[in-house]
Design a protein around this motif. Sequence first.
Motif, short mmCIF file in Angstrom:
data_model
loop_
_atom_site.label_atom_id
_atom_site.label_comp_id
_atom_site.label_asym_id
_atom_site.label_seq_id
_atom_site.Cartn_x
_atom_site.Cartn_y
_atom_site.Cartn_z
N UNK A 1 0.98 26.28 3.11
CA UNK A 1 1.66 26.26 4.40
C UNK A 1 1.21 25.08 5.28
N UNK A 2 0.31 24.25 4.71
CA UNK A 2 -0.29 23.15 5.50
C UNK A 2 -0.89 23.72 6.80
N UNK A 3 -1.56 24.85 6.66
CA UNK A 3 -2.13 25.57 7.81
C UNK A 3 -3.64 25.42 7.79
N UNK A 4 -4.21 25.15 8.96
CA UNK A 4 -5.66 24.97 9.06
C UNK A 4 -6.17 25.52 10.39
N UNK A 5 -7.27 26.26 10.31
CA UNK A 5 -7.99 26.69 11.52
C UNK A 5 -9.27 25.87 11.58
N UNK A 6 -9.38 24.94 12.52
CA UNK A 6 -10.55 24.06 12.58
C UNK A 6 -11.83 24.84 12.90
N UNK A 7 -13.00 24.23 12.63
CA UNK A 7 -14.26 24.90 12.94
C UNK A 7 -14.47 25.04 14.45
N UNK A 8 -15.20 26.08 14.82
CA UNK A 8 -15.60 26.35 16.20
C UNK A 8 -14.42 26.64 17.13
N UNK A 9 -13.27 26.98 16.55
CA UNK A 9 -12.12 27.40 17.38
C UNK A 9 -11.96 28.92 17.37
N UNK A 10 -12.67 29.59 16.47
CA UNK A 10 -12.71 31.05 16.43
C UNK A 10 -14.16 31.49 16.30
N UNK A 11 -14.45 32.67 16.82
CA UNK A 11 -15.79 33.21 16.64
C UNK A 11 -15.93 33.77 15.23
N UNK A 12 -17.18 33.91 14.81
CA UNK A 12 -17.44 34.43 13.48
C UNK A 12 -16.87 35.83 13.32
N UNK A 13 -16.48 36.17 12.08
CA UNK A 13 -15.84 37.47 11.85
C UNK A 13 -16.29 38.04 10.52
N UNK A 14 -16.45 39.35 10.48
CA UNK A 14 -16.64 40.11 9.25
C UNK A 14 -15.35 40.88 9.03
N UNK A 15 -14.59 40.50 8.00
CA UNK A 15 -13.24 41.03 7.85
C UNK A 15 -12.86 41.04 6.38
N UNK A 16 -11.57 41.09 6.13
CA UNK A 16 -11.00 40.96 4.80
C UNK A 16 -10.02 39.79 4.81
N UNK A 17 -9.48 39.44 3.63
CA UNK A 17 -8.47 38.38 3.58
C UNK A 17 -7.28 38.76 4.45
N UNK A 18 -6.84 40.02 4.34
CA UNK A 18 -5.73 40.48 5.18
C UNK A 18 -6.09 40.39 6.66
N UNK A 19 -7.34 40.73 6.99
CA UNK A 19 -7.79 40.65 8.37
C UNK A 19 -7.76 39.23 8.91
N UNK A 20 -8.11 38.25 8.07
CA UNK A 20 -8.05 36.85 8.49
C UNK A 20 -6.61 36.44 8.79
N UNK A 21 -5.67 36.89 7.94
CA UNK A 21 -4.26 36.57 8.18
C UNK A 21 -3.77 37.21 9.47
N UNK A 22 -4.15 38.48 9.69
CA UNK A 22 -3.75 39.16 10.93
C UNK A 22 -4.32 38.46 12.15
N UNK A 23 -5.57 37.98 12.02
CA UNK A 23 -6.20 37.30 13.14
C UNK A 23 -5.49 35.99 13.46
N UNK A 24 -5.06 35.28 12.41
CA UNK A 24 -4.33 34.02 12.61
C UNK A 24 -2.98 34.30 13.28
#
Length: 434
Positions: free
Chosen positions: A113-136
Amino acid sequence: MSVISEEKVRGGNVFKDIGADDGDWEPTEIESLCMNCYQNGTTRLLLTKIPFFKEIIVSSFSCPNCRWSNTEIQSAGRIQDQGICYTLRVKTKQDLNREVVKADSATTRIPELEFEIPPFTQKGALSTIEGLLDRAVAGLEQDQTVRRATHPEVAEKIEGFIQKLKKLKEVENEFTLVIEDPSGNSFVENPNAPQKDEALIVSRFKRTVQQDIQLGLRADDDDDDDGDNLEEEPAANDLDAMRNEVLVFNTNCPECNAPASTNEVKSGGATEEQGTKITLHITDPSDMTRDVLKSETCSVLIPELEFELGMAAVGGKFTTLEGLLKDIKDLIVSKNPFICGDSSTTDRVQKLSDFGEKIDKIIAGEMDVHFVLDDLAGNSYLQNVYAPEPDPEMTVEKYTRSFEQNEELGLNDMKTEEYQEEKKELPAEAERTE
């Protein structure tokens, strides 16, 4: 407000595996300011461990006044010597359930998807792959109401992209998720442990100067990457004196993070021209007494168990074959929080328990297996008990590294041409002195 008891801190049991019977281990509660309504809310801190990983601090904030809440994680360990990159090929919906630790210094990418979340733009997270997608998705939807009113065309394009992200959760087509963390403190679960994960590629890399600055390891104005600030190399006679000494370096304990001295073996020699693959056919319990030197660039394989341990997983060691197998068992089974408490599943516990029993059988000489040391740098060793005669149960193979393997060792960026030219120009007397 409750705090972690002095007895637990004094006993060194600050970071604890989460379990079903841990009612006495309550999170620390701190009254803090809500950044949404500016009234007082509550922050809860929990110090715990992550499987095949390290200690983290899980924090959760909730405000009873405006009902705003927030969660994040922070690594409680030190920044690792190298950065780490996880490349996961998501093929099924089960892959969406993999647990993930994403540090705030990590970059997340979905190349399709040419999608990128750069560093230090989100706080650290303990999640799942699905959780990362939901967060995005939640991050992109946050300002959509304002965009529709002020920039409807932009809002429409972002809405189309949001739908693409949501569709990934159906896994109608395979896609790639990349988490690249220069701090080395991110993690993606291998649900097939102790077997190799065919869908997951884990690689380590040397940080750039800019990444060191972002992590606070260098001053902002320290952008010299030419080695001008390195200490002067020791003279030849100093090196001769050091060869017979044991050098001790200060570090932090990997278990409790307290100051300690190194107990790890590191190669003092250069990277060999070729990699080395040593294969031992274990046929007798006496094989367990063979000396083993495993460098930090060496992988361990046991084909009969479909087991592969990546390089640096147990560090560099000089021990016996029995000692190395016990270290592997401790890493995979004894020190794995996935087999206890709320993180465990019946299948996972059984699989890892069976693996531990098989390691015990190998040590006892009850299983006929092959033990493989594959060292990209060629700096590992397994004792030949028949020396000086050839060992009928052991083969040593030299091989040429691929470009990717040289990249993993950081050799592709090394430039020695100028050094070699300068050395050729030295007079013969100078070379003898050198």
